[in-house]
Design an enzyme around this catalytic site. Structure first.
Site, PDB file in Angstrom:
ATOM      1  N   LYS A   1     -17.153 -22.159  10.342  1.00 33.73           N
ATOM      2  CA  LYS A   1     -16.942 -20.439   9.745  1.00 33.73           C
ATOM      3  C   LYS A   1     -17.669 -20.317   8.576  1.00 33.73           C
ATOM      4  CE  LYS A   1     -12.494 -18.679   9.466  1.00 33.73           C
ATOM      5  NZ  LYS A   1     -11.055 -18.902   9.453  1.00 33.73           N
TER       6      LYS A   1
ATOM      7  N   ALA B   1     -13.411 -18.787   3.982  1.00 36.29           N
ATOM      8  CA  ALA B   1     -14.483 -18.110   4.707  1.00 36.29           C
ATOM      9  C   ALA B   1     -13.763 -17.062   5.613  1.00 36.29           C
ATOM     10  CB  ALA B   1     -15.447 -19.067   5.636  1.00 36.29           C
TER      11      ALA B   1
ATOM     12  N   SER C   1       0.834  -1.123  -0.123  1.00 40.69           N
ATOM     13  CA  SER C   1       0.025  -0.088  -0.016  1.00 40.69           C
ATOM     14  C   SER C   1       0.835   1.166  -0.039  1.00 40.69           C
ATOM     15  CB  SER C   1      -0.827   0.176   1.206  1.00 40.69           C
ATOM     16  OG  SER C   1      -1.962  -1.024   1.079  1.00 40.69           O
TER      17      SER C   1
ATOM     18  N   GLY D   1      -5.568 -11.209  -7.926  1.00 39.72           N
ATOM     19  CA  GLY D   1      -6.129 -10.202  -6.960  1.00 39.72           C
ATOM     20  C   GLY D   1      -5.452  -8.917  -7.184  1.00 39.72           C
TER      21      GLY D   1
ATOM     22  N   GLY E   1     -11.595 -13.246   6.601  1.00 39.29           N
ATOM     23  CA  GLY E   1     -11.861 -12.098   6.688  1.00 39.29           C
ATOM     24  C   GLY E   1     -12.385 -11.226   5.485  1.00 39.29           C
TER      25      GLY E   1
ATOM     26  N   LYS F   1      -9.367  -5.743  10.755  1.00 32.14           N
ATOM     27  CA  LYS F   1     -10.573  -4.919  10.116  1.00 32.14           C
ATOM     28  C   LYS F   1     -11.756  -5.053  10.629  1.00 32.14           C
ATOM     29  CE  LYS F   1      -8.678  -5.832   5.569  1.00 32.14           C
ATOM     30  NZ  LYS F   1      -8.903  -6.203   4.035  1.00 32.14           N
TER      31      LYS F   1
ATOM     32  N   ASN G   1     -15.658 -24.026   3.074  1.00 35.99           N
ATOM     33  CA  ASN G   1     -14.464 -23.700   3.897  1.00 35.99           C
ATOM     34  C   ASN G   1     -13.813 -25.237   4.569  1.00 35.99           C
ATOM     35  OD1 ASN G   1     -12.525 -21.652   4.806  1.00 35.99           O
ATOM     36  ND2 ASN G   1     -13.459 -22.098   6.981  1.00 35.99           N
TER      37      ASN G   1
HETATM   38  P1  ATR Z   1      -8.762 -15.608   9.057  1.00 29.81           P
HETATM   39  O1  ATR Z   1      -9.449 -16.887   8.855  1.00 29.81           O
HETATM   40  O2  ATR Z   1      -8.032 -15.414  10.149  1.00 29.81           O
HETATM   41  O3  ATR Z   1      -9.705 -14.512   8.540  1.00 29.81           O
HETATM   42  P2  ATR Z   1      -7.674 -15.344   6.436  1.00 29.81           P
HETATM   43  O4  ATR Z   1      -6.219 -15.120   5.901  1.00 29.81           O
HETATM   44  O5  ATR Z   1      -8.496 -14.257   6.288  1.00 29.81           O
HETATM   45  O6  ATR Z   1      -7.459 -15.749   8.063  1.00 29.81           O
HETATM   46  O7  ATR Z   1      -8.331 -16.892   6.042  1.00 29.81           O
HETATM   47  C1  ATR Z   1      -7.932 -17.789   5.676  1.00 29.81           C
HETATM   48  C2  ATR Z   1      -8.532 -18.709   4.903  1.00 29.81           C
HETATM   49  O8  ATR Z   1      -7.931 -19.667   4.058  1.00 29.81           O
HETATM   50  C3  ATR Z   1      -9.541 -19.517   5.664  1.00 29.81           C
HETATM   51  O9  ATR Z   1     -10.572 -19.574   4.933  1.00 29.81           O
HETATM   52  C4  ATR Z   1      -8.828 -20.801   5.850  1.00 29.81           C
HETATM   53  O10 ATR Z   1      -9.646 -22.051   6.450  1.00 29.81           O
HETATM   54  P3  ATR Z   1     -10.191 -22.233   7.748  1.00 29.81           P
HETATM   55  O11 ATR Z   1     -11.252 -21.204   8.048  1.00 29.81           O
HETATM   56  O12 ATR Z   1     -10.289 -23.570   7.766  1.00 29.81           O
HETATM   57  O13 ATR Z   1      -8.732 -21.718   8.675  1.00 29.81           O
HETATM   58  C5  ATR Z   1      -8.128 -21.152   4.699  1.00 29.81           C
HETATM   59  N1  ATR Z   1      -7.072 -21.804   4.848  1.00 29.81           N
HETATM   60  C6  ATR Z   1      -5.846 -21.452   5.371  1.00 29.81           C
HETATM   61  N2  ATR Z   1      -4.989 -22.888   5.266  1.00 29.81           N
HETATM   62  C7  ATR Z   1      -5.610 -23.780   4.606  1.00 29.81           C
HETATM   63  C8  ATR Z   1      -5.316 -25.049   4.280  1.00 29.81           C
HETATM   64  N3  ATR Z   1      -4.205 -25.515   4.515  1.00 29.81           N
HETATM   65  N4  ATR Z   1      -6.272 -25.971   3.791  1.00 29.81           N
HETATM   66  C9  ATR Z   1      -7.390 -25.403   3.460  1.00 29.81           C
HETATM   67  N5  ATR Z   1      -8.029 -23.930   3.884  1.00 29.81           N
HETATM   68  C10 ATR Z   1      -6.980 -23.181   4.292  1.00 29.81           C
END
Ligand code: ATR
Length: 264
Positions: free
Chosen positions: A154, A126, A16, A231, A128, A65, A149
Site C-alpha cells: 500500500k 498509507a 463536523s 490533529g 486515506g 473520499k 506502512n
Molecule cells: P484505509 O487503509 O482503509 O484507508 P485508514 O484508517 O485511512 O484506512 O488507514 C489506517 C492506517 O492505519 C493504515 O495505514 C493501516 O495499515 P495497513 O495499510 O497495513 O492496514 C494502519 N494500521 C491500522 N491498524 C494497524 C496496526 N495494528 N498496526 C500497524 N498499522 C496499522
C-alpha cells in the site's frame, strides 16, 4: 434554509456538525449541517440531490473520499492529484470535488513554531489521508518524504501518485525531522513499536489523531524532548476551508472552537 451534510460510514463520531453549526449561527447564516450514514450504493442518489439543489453541499469522510469521484463533474487540483474528495460544492452548474484536508494540514503546520521547508519527513501509515499529507508537504517544499506502512504494498502504491517518496518496511526507522502518525494506532491507547530512543531532539512529532488528545506516540516524543502536536487543528482547518468554499467567508478559529471540540 440551506442544508449541508457530512456523509460517511460510520459517522456517529463526526464532530463536523458541531463545528459547522457553531460557525453558521455565529455568522447568521440560515442553514443547518447534519451527519448522515450512507451505504456505498446510496452515494450516487445523494450526490444528485446536490445537483438538484435540494442539498447545498456536503463533506465526505471515510470510506467514501474516493468513491464519490465518478459522480462529480470537476475536481480541484488537490482532489485530482490525491484522488480524495472531502468537500463537494455546486458551482456554475457543476458538481465540484475539493480536498480541504490538504489546506487543513498545511495551515495546521504553518501555525506551529516549526519550520517545515527543507525538512526530512517520516510518515507512518498509507491510508486515506496520506496522499493529502504528502501533497501538502510537497507544497511546503520539504526535502524528503519516507513512508512506512504495515502493508508494504500500500505504501508502494503511493509511488504512482508521488514518485519521489521513499518506502521503508514497517518497524524500520530512518533519519527524520518530522514524524507523522497517520495510522489508526493510538485511537485505543495502542503504542507504535519503533526504536526512537536514538533519534536526537528538535524533532516534531505530529499525530493525525486528536481523540485521545495525547496518544502514546506523542507522549513518547515529548519524553524525548521533542515538540508534539495532535490533529485537532488539521480537523478544524479542513472544516474552515470547506466553510469558506460554501459560504464565501472565513469563520473564526478561537478558544471557543477548541472548547467546543474538547467538551465532547
Ligand atoms: P484505509 O487503509 O482503509 O484507508 P485508514 O484508517 O485511512 O484506512 O488507514 C489506517 C492506517 O492505519 C493504515 O495505514 C493501516 O495499515 P495497513 O495499510 O497495513 O492496514 C494502519 N494500521 C491500522 N491498524 C494497524 C496496526 N495494528 N498496526 C500497524 N498499522 C496499522
Amino acid at each position: 434554509m440551506k442544508k449541508y451534510f457530512v456523509i460517511g460510514n460510520p459517522i456517529n463520531h463526526s464532530l463536523s456538525p458541531k463545528l459547522h453549526n457553531y460557525w453558521l449561527e455565529q455568522n447568521n447564516i440560515n442553514a443547518v449541517y447534519e451527519k448522515i450514514k450512507l451505504e456505498e450504493n446510496e452515494i450516487e442518489n445523494f450526490i444528485l440531490k446536490i445537483k438538484d439543489q435540494k442539498i447545498n453541499g456536503c463533506n465526505v469522510t471515510v470510506p467514501f473520499k474516493k468513491s464519490v469521484i465518478p459522480f462529480l463533474d470537476k475536481l480541484s487540483p488537490e482532489a485530482e492529484q490525491t484522488q480524495s474528495v472531502n468537500t463537494i460544492c455546486f458551482h456554475n452548474g457543476d458538481l465540484v470535488g475539493h480536498n480541504t484536508d490538504v489546506g487543513g494540514f498545511q495551515k495546521a503546520l504553518n501555525k506551529l513554531d516549526y519550520k517545515v521547508k527543507d525538512k526530512k519527513i517520516l510518515i507512518l501509515g498509507a491510508g486515506g489521508v496520506v496522499p493529502s499529507i504528502i501533497f501538502a508537504l510537497n507544497k511546503m517544499e520539504v526535502s524528503e518524504i519516507t513512508v512506512s506502512n504495515r502493508t508494504y504494498k500500500k505504501a508502494e502504491n503511493l509511488k504512482s501518485q508521488f514518485n519521489k517518496i521513499n518506502i521503508i518496511k514497517w518497524g524500520e526507522i530512518t533519519e527524520f525531522d518530522i514524524i507523522i502518525n497517520a495510522t489508526s494506532l493510538g485511537l485505543n491507547n495502542e503504542t507504535i513499536d519503533l526504536n526512537i530512543s536514538n533519534i536526537g531532539d528538535n524533532k516534531l512529532f505530529y499525530d493525525v489523531i486528536y481523540n485521545p488528545d495525547e496518544t502514546n506516540f506523542l507522549k513518547d516524543g515529548k519524553k524525548l524532548g521533542n515538540q508534539t502536536e495532535n490533529g485537532k487543528f488539521m480537523f478544524i482547518y479542513q472544516a474552515f476551508e470547506a466553510f469558506k468554499l460554501w459560504h464565501d467567508l472565513e469563520p473564526s478559529v478561537n478558544k471557543q472552537i477548541l472548547n467546543l471540540l474538547n467538551n465532547d
